[in-house]
Design an enzyme around this catalytic site. Structure first.
Site, mmCIF file in Angstrom:
data_model
loop_
_atom_site.group_PDB
_atom_site.id
_atom_site.type_symbol
_atom_site.label_atom_id
_atom_site.label_comp_id
_atom_site.label_asym_id
_atom_site.label_seq_id
_atom_site.Cartn_x
_atom_site.Cartn_y
_atom_site.Cartn_z
ATOM 1 N N SER A 260 -9.705 2.372 3.241
ATOM 2 C CA SER A 260 -8.608 2.861 2.188
ATOM 3 C C SER A 260 -7.922 2.571 1.650
ATOM 4 C CB SER A 260 -7.968 4.372 2.832
ATOM 5 O OG SER A 260 -7.006 3.362 3.652
ATOM 6 N N SER B 86 -9.822 -0.819 7.163
ATOM 7 C CA SER B 86 -9.113 -0.477 5.583
ATOM 8 C C SER B 86 -8.296 -1.181 5.919
ATOM 9 C CB SER B 86 -8.446 1.084 6.099
ATOM 10 O OG SER B 86 -8.659 2.117 5.777
ATOM 11 N N LYS C 279 1.415 -1.261 0.174
ATOM 12 C CA LYS C 279 -0.698 -0.112 0.072
ATOM 13 C C LYS C 279 0.742 0.842 0.352
ATOM 14 C CE LYS C 279 -3.713 2.011 2.608
ATOM 15 N NZ LYS C 279 -4.543 1.681 3.657
#
Length: 508
Positions: A156, A180, A81
């Site tokens: 997210s 997330s 990420k």
């Protein structure tokens, strides 16, 4: 051969690599080819590190041929990420304010991935500074759900979940501040784990809310998650919040769960996370999963956590408050974007205002304003202080519940993936997607989401397992057992039922 390699789990790839049946270069190239073929419309990646990944793969193959003792996951590719800093590779946190920034150091978990010689495929898309539940708040465009390209992949960390769900990566790293990792896993049919707070180093994570953020694995199986979690976990002296102890034996717990035997395990259904507002298909799959757990020998009872109803409100005071403080460093003075106003003298105050105005998106600005207000002198006790008191009550609810049961369970999300753009104009509706995942972050306990089937709309549903802090092995045992029993009834993994993406990226 290439497609076959991208369909295998990380554990399967690790076994094939160790046996010499396939090389890391072949595995890595297969995934890079898959990214090139389908990531255009999915948009899981912000940066693809072709040369670096292949260089690591070649090094692994050379070392393995020489008989060197390697980590079990050596040579298995991973995606990271874009909120996790990576030396020499752009890291933007999904924001314009960091566009083009190349960090001079690695996050601890990245250092551990590199030390174990996992080829890093690239950096995945995300909501800006991890603020969002849909990956629609990235400054670099939306990520789409591989099950239905018109729908969100969660957030997210939608990029990491979409990359795993689209077979672009067998493993991925996400971060979980209020769900997330788990929420994107639920809506993409993947497995996502939020470890115990402090059990995976936060050094090198671009902070959103320091008391809530936690990195963890996104995978296609519970065993894969355990393998990756054990690799990245453990004490780090560079992180003041790092627990001074090793992670529990997670792989052993997952393997125990794969037997399908949960005799004597006490499972509590959280009353407050199983009420109104849940999509009928989500509720139905949850109830069916509970029946499966009962059939495996588990004792299932209902447990009340009365203060969970206040978790969402407390979270959306604590998180913006910490975010407003953490994001103060993005001022246009030290690194990242700098905007010099043209309509007057470039004083420090005016440069800072222009830079933050141009560099931050609407959702980030919204939360900074809310957090700054909550921390202001006249309102600190009324808002931030009160929210912290609620947090304590939620932690006590967990403690009381775990006196009665070994794990707690709930649906991971109240609904399946919604349409892109459907909730962009209604932030409060967007925030409600995290109602079941937020309590774990407020209390620092581990949580796992495992696929539990398809809702009536044909989209994936997630089943959440929560355990006491430092007892991450429990979520792996229960999650692996449920996964094994459900996949036996389905005849294979849930992802095998997803619409195939063509080379142009359209679902057919």
């Amino acid at each position: 051969m290439s497609e076959d390699l991208t369909r295998r789990t990380a554990a399967e790839l690790a076994r094939a690599l160790a046996a010499g049946e396939v090389s890391s270069v072949e595995v890595t190239q297969a995934h890079l080819d898959r990214i090139a073929a389908v990531d255009g419309p999915v948009h899981a990646f912000l940066h693809v590190s072709d040369e670096e990944a292949l260089a690591t793969a070649r090094d692994v193959d050379r070392r393995r041929a020489a008989g060197e003792d390697l980590h079990p996951l050596a040579g298995v590719p991973v995606a990271v990420k874009d909120v996790v800093v990576t030396e020499g590779t752009p890291t933007t946190a999904g924001s314009r304010i960091l566009q083009g920034w190349v960090p001079p150091y690695d996050a601890t978990l990245v250092s551990r991935l590199k030390a174990a010689r996992l080829p890093i495929l690239g950096k995945t898309n995300m909501d800006e500074f991890a603020m969002g539940s849909s990956t629609e708040h990235s400054a670099y465009g939306d990520t789409h759900n591989p099950w239905d390209l018109t729908r969100i992949p969660g957030g997210s960390g939608g990029g990491s979940a979409a990359a795993v769900g689209a077979y672009e990566a067998p493993l991925a790293i996400g971060t979980d501040t209020g769900g997330s990792i788990r929420q994107p896993a639920a809506v993409t049919g993947t497995v996502g784990v939020k470890p115990t707070y402090g059990s995976v180093s936060r050094y090198g994570l671009i902070a959103l809310a320091s008391s809530l953020d936690q990195a963890g694995p996104v995978t296609r199986s519970v065993l894969d998650a355990a393998l990756l979690h054990e690799l990245i976990g453990g004490h780090d002296p560079r992180d003041a919040t790092s627990l001074p102890e090793p992670v529990p034996p997670l792989v052993a717990a997952a393997r125990q769960g794969l037997t399908g035997d949960l005799s004597g395990v006490r499972i509590g259904v959280v009353t407050e996370l199983n009420g109104e507002g849940y999509q009928p298909g989500v509720r139905a799959r949850f109830d069916e999963a509970l029946d499966v757990l009962r059939g495996a020998g588990a004792q299932v009872t209902e447990v009340s956590c009365p203060h969970f109803g206040y978790a969402l409100a407390a979270y959306y005071l604590i998180l913006p408050s910490e975010a407003s403080s953490n994001l103060a460093k993005f001022d246009g003075m030290r690194f990242g974007l700098r905007v010099v106003p043209q309509d007057g003298p470039p004083t420090a105050e005016r440069v800072m205002a222009a830079t933050r105005g141009a560099g931050f998106g609407d959702e980030v600005k919204r939360r900074i304003i809310l957090g700054t207000y909550a921390l202001s002198a006249g309102y600190y006790d009324a808002y931030y202080g009160s929210a912290q008191k609620v947090r304590t009550l939620i932690q006590r609810d967990f403690a009381a519940a775990f006196d009665q049961v070994d794990v707690l369970v709930s649906p991971t999300t109240p609904t399946t993936a919604f349409k892109l753009g459907e909730k962009l104009d209604d932030p409060l509706a967007m925030y409600l997607n995290d109602v079941a995942t937020i309590p774990a972050n407020l209390a620092g306990v581990p949580g796992l989401s495992v696929p539990s089937g398809l809702s009536d709309d044909g989209l994936p549903v997630g089943f959440q397992v929560l355990a006491p802090a430092r007892a991450d092995d429990r979520v792996y045992r229960v999650g692996a057992a449920l996964e094994a029993l459900l996949e036996a009834s389905w005849g294979g993994p849930l992802l095998a039922r997803a619409p195939e993406l063509t080379t142009e990226g359209s679902a057919r």
